[in-house]
Write a protein that holds these residues in place. Structure first.
Motif, PDB file in Angstrom:
ATOM      1  N   UNK A 188       0.811  -1.210   0.000  1.00 24.76           N
ATOM      2  CA  UNK A 188       0.000   0.000   0.000  1.00 24.76           C
ATOM      3  C   UNK A 188       0.843   1.258   0.000  1.00 24.76           C
ATOM      4  N   UNK A 189       0.230   2.354  -0.427  1.00 20.94           N
ATOM      5  CA  UNK A 189       0.841   3.672  -0.367  1.00 20.94           C
ATOM      6  C   UNK A 189      -0.205   4.671   0.105  1.00 20.94           C
ATOM      7  N   UNK A 190       0.255   5.703   0.800  1.00 21.06           N
ATOM      8  CA  UNK A 190      -0.587   6.847   1.139  1.00 21.06           C
ATOM      9  C   UNK A 190      -0.055   8.049   0.372  1.00 21.06           C
ATOM     10  N   UNK A 191      -0.916   8.703  -0.371  1.00 19.74           N
ATOM     11  CA  UNK A 191      -0.504   9.873  -1.152  1.00 19.74           C
ATOM     12  C   UNK A 191      -0.260  11.056  -0.226  1.00 19.74           C
ATOM     13  N   UNK A 192       0.878  11.722  -0.424  1.00 17.09           N
ATOM     14  CA  UNK A 192       1.191  12.927   0.345  1.00 17.09           C
ATOM     15  C   UNK A 192       0.879  14.192  -0.438  1.00 17.09           C
ATOM     16  N   UNK A 193       0.675  14.052  -1.738  1.00 19.60           N
ATOM     17  CA  UNK A 193       0.196  15.156  -2.566  1.00 19.60           C
ATOM     18  C   UNK A 193      -0.695  14.568  -3.662  1.00 19.60           C
ATOM     19  N   UNK A 194      -1.288  15.418  -4.461  1.00 21.04           N
ATOM     20  CA  UNK A 194      -2.206  14.942  -5.495  1.00 21.04           C
ATOM     21  C   UNK A 194      -1.435  14.301  -6.637  1.00 21.04           C
TER      22      UNK A 194
END
Length: 348
Positions: A188-194
């Motif tokens: 998984x990844x969490x987006x830190x910007x768009x």
């Protein structure tokens, strides 16, 4: 007859087993799993999409404000100024090709800052992984961040030796797909910007996942086990849209990769974060996880985690504080036993 599963048994009612807390053997593939626990975060439609296409996006898994703090931390940790692109390409002496490649790809070698742990011990993030594993007893991966400026200069992908077979950063599987019994793996990844297509970032082939069994039956026996050789007109590669704080979870059987950043002055930024069934009987692994958190030592479970060669994080800040949930996700407290009295006694 269900397959025989080997390795350390997870602390779960489901028969998950693993030797490394990355790949798991299980009687039923995650794409065929029938839920026994009620869904917490995913809707029925989300869960159906996950099992059909191999990935799912959880909106606002962490607050956008926390994502912004993590992005600021990533810039500061590397001594880079988001307003000054000339600082994005510092000259580095790389110890090995691996170190150079990780620099080109934009990895930020920090693993235990408090902000990183705030995402890990987020209840919404945890509940999403409970949904896909159908298992409450989980450990969180001790992973890092990624901040990838435009891939040019000393961050150009042309600096990395290319091969016709084997791992390909732009499209690959996380498991050996020629095995009769495919290991189960989740990332998984969490987006830190768009996200934006020009910034590159996560891409995948959901139609290949959907039709994988049929496609595999038509392939030669000596095909590449981790790099798909497919027609992208038949199996399109897509870039799921992400906003700051969104969590994307994908199945290791989904062909995926990271597209290069072709923008003029934008960056791609994410936190790598996944959860796996807890292997509490794997005492050495559990002890190593706790020691890594307590001393801010670079995790040893993955050879690509190399630590920052200029200023390792252990010289920058102290041990992160954990919530009751965070202690269990690390392995400091057991999911099935009474809590440990203190971190010192647990790791002594």
């Amino acid at each position: 007859m269900p397959p025989v599963v080997r390795g350390y048994r997870a602390a779960s009612a489901r028969n998950y087993r693993s030797s490394n807390a990355e790949e798991y053997l299980a009687p039923v593939s995650l794409r065929d799993l029938e839920k026994t626990l009620p869904l917490r975060v995913l809707s029925e439609e989300d869960f159906g999409f996950w099992q059909t296409y191999g990935y799912v996006v959880v909106k606002e898994a962490i607050p956008a404000a926390l994502a912004a703090e993590l992005l600021d931390f990533a810039w500061n940790f590397q001594g880079m100024d988001p307003r000054r692109p000339e600082t994005w390409y510092p000259a580095r002496k790389h110890r090995t090709k691996l170190h150079r490649n990780l620099y080109v790809y934009g990895f930020v070698e920090a693993y235990h800052h408090q902000l990183i742990w705030e995402s890990r011990q987020s209840r919404r993030v945890y509940d999403a992984f409970v949904d896909v594993w159908d298992c409450q007893e989980l450990w969180v991966t001790l992973d890092r961040l990624n901040l990838n400026p435009p891939n040019r200069g000393n961050r150009s992908r042309s600096l990395i030796e290319q091969h016709d077979t084997g791992f390909d950063i732009e499209l690959h599987w996380d498991v050996d797909t020629t095995l009769d019994e495919l290991p189960q793996r989740v990332q998984g990844i969490i987006a830190l910007n768009s996200s934006h297509p020009d910034l590159g970032g996560f891409q995948c082939s959901p139609e290949l996942f959907r039709h994988f069994e049929r496609w595999r039956d038509e392939q030669p026996a000596d095909r590449d086990p981790i790099r798909p050789n497919t027609d992208r007109a038949l199996f399109p590669v897509v870039n799921p849209a992400l906003d700051p704080g969104d969590l994307l979870i994908w199945n290791g059987h989904l062909a995926h990769g990271v597209a290069p950043n072709l923008s003029t002055n934008g960056v791609r930024a994410v936190q790598y974060l996944s959860m796996m069934p807890a292997l509490e009987t794997h005492k050495d692994l559990r002890r190593a996880r706790i020691e890594s958190w307590r001393t801010l030592r670079t995790p040893r479970s993955n050879r690509t985690m190399v630590g920052d060669s200029d200023r390792p994080e252990a010289t920058r800040y102290g041990t992160a504080s954990l919530t009751t949930l965070g202690r269990k996700l690390l392995g400091l407290d057991s999911w099935t036993e009474a809590p440990s009295p203190t971190p010192t006694e647990e790791t002594r």
